[in-house]
Design a protein around this motif. Structure first.
Motif, PDB file in Angstrom:
ATOM      1  N   MET A  48      37.594  23.584  77.959  1.00  0.00           N
ATOM      2  CA  MET A  48      37.599  24.287  76.677  1.00  0.00           C
ATOM      3  C   MET A  48      36.433  25.268  76.658  1.00  0.00           C
ATOM      4  O   MET A  48      35.522  25.185  77.469  1.00  0.00           O
ATOM      5  CB  MET A  48      37.500  23.302  75.505  1.00  0.00           C
ATOM      6  N   THR A  49      36.504  26.194  75.732  1.00  0.00           N
ATOM      7  CA  THR A  49      35.429  27.150  75.517  1.00  0.00           C
ATOM      8  C   THR A  49      35.273  27.335  74.020  1.00  0.00           C
ATOM      9  O   THR A  49      36.010  26.730  73.227  1.00  0.00           O
ATOM     10  CB  THR A  49      35.711  28.486  76.236  1.00  0.00           C
ATOM     11  N   ASP A  50      34.321  28.151  73.635  1.00  0.00           N
ATOM     12  CA  ASP A  50      34.137  28.479  72.224  1.00  0.00           C
ATOM     13  C   ASP A  50      33.592  29.898  72.117  1.00  0.00           C
ATOM     14  O   ASP A  50      33.634  30.647  73.091  1.00  0.00           O
ATOM     15  CB  ASP A  50      33.265  27.438  71.513  1.00  0.00           C
ATOM     16  N   HIS A  82      41.915  23.212  67.758  1.00  0.00           N
ATOM     17  CA  HIS A  82      40.503  22.907  67.969  1.00  0.00           C
ATOM     18  C   HIS A  82      40.284  21.420  68.268  1.00  0.00           C
ATOM     19  O   HIS A  82      41.064  20.574  67.854  1.00  0.00           O
ATOM     20  CB  HIS A  82      39.681  23.314  66.742  1.00  0.00           C
ATOM     21  N   THR A 120      28.465  24.800  68.248  1.00  0.00           N
ATOM     22  CA  THR A 120      28.935  25.312  69.537  1.00  0.00           C
ATOM     23  C   THR A 120      28.499  24.369  70.665  1.00  0.00           C
ATOM     24  O   THR A 120      27.615  23.526  70.488  1.00  0.00           O
ATOM     25  CB  THR A 120      28.389  26.718  69.813  1.00  0.00           C
ATOM     26  N   ILE A 121      29.091  24.555  71.812  1.00  0.00           N
ATOM     27  CA  ILE A 121      28.791  23.727  72.987  1.00  0.00           C
ATOM     28  C   ILE A 121      27.290  23.758  73.308  1.00  0.00           C
ATOM     29  O   ILE A 121      26.663  22.698  73.405  1.00  0.00           O
ATOM     30  CB  ILE A 121      29.646  24.172  74.187  1.00  0.00           C
ATOM     31  N   ASP A 143      33.830  21.666  66.945  1.00  0.00           N
ATOM     32  CA  ASP A 143      33.536  23.085  67.169  1.00  0.00           C
ATOM     33  C   ASP A 143      34.696  23.926  66.628  1.00  0.00           C
ATOM     34  O   ASP A 143      35.794  23.909  67.175  1.00  0.00           O
ATOM     35  CB  ASP A 143      33.341  23.300  68.675  1.00  0.00           C
ATOM     36  N   SER A 146      36.382  26.149  69.091  1.00  0.00           N
ATOM     37  CA  SER A 146      36.838  25.559  70.354  1.00  0.00           C
ATOM     38  C   SER A 146      38.303  25.887  70.600  1.00  0.00           C
ATOM     39  O   SER A 146      39.100  25.997  69.672  1.00  0.00           O
ATOM     40  CB  SER A 146      36.644  24.039  70.334  1.00  0.00           C
TER      41      SER A 146
END
Length: 155
Positions: A48-50, A82, A120-121, A143, A146
């Motif tokens: 995953m990313t954000d 998310h 956030t991460i 998040d 996300s």
């Protein structure tokens, strides 16, 4: 009005997460009418990313969550995009860059949630020592930006 809806939806998401992770009073004993749970599903791993564009790996163990994650990655749905989970404050072998990981038993998906679990991460990493108090109460992390980007092979 939108904020009230968001807060209500967030409470519902946190409540669902708490309910889903609650342990029965007498673990190990099942009523006669309830079948024993089948062997654990084969885990699946997703990146995953954000908004920060950092990458984070989650492990999913429930077949319905794995199916939903695959549908998100393949563009078959936009529903509940998310990730919401309880974090564990230690590194996981499948996510070695970070000092925390998403607890696979509590990881779910959501559309909207409360601000209190949004981070956030890298912000979680930078403030991990404060997580579980006023920052990410109950270690619940959601998040808001996300999104899953791909399924990855098991480590």
């Amino acid at each position: 009005m939108r904020r009230v809806f968001t807060n209500t939806a967030g409470l519902a998401a946190l409540g669902a997460l708490a309910f889903a992770t609650a342990q029965p009073a007498q673990a190990g004993t099942l009523p006669a009418h309830q079948p024993a749970r089948a062997a654990a599903d084969t885990p699946a791993y997703f990146e995953m990313t954000d908004v920060t564009r950092e990458r984070f790996v989650i492990k999913l163990t429930k077949s319905e969550d794995i199916q939903h994650a695959r549908a998100l990655v393949n563009g078959e749905t936009n529903d509940r995009p998310h990730v919401i989970t309880r974090i564990t404050k230690r590194q996981a072998d499948y996510n070695p860059r970070w000092s925390y990981h998403a607890n696979p038993d509590t990881t779910q998906f959501f559309d909207q949630a409360f601000e209190v679990c949004d981070a956030t991460i890298p912000y979680v990493e930078d403030n991990l020592d404060e997580a579980g108090g006023p920052f990410l109460p109950g270690l619940v992390w959601c998040d808001w930006t996300s999104r899953l980007i791909r399924e990855i092979p098991a480590p």
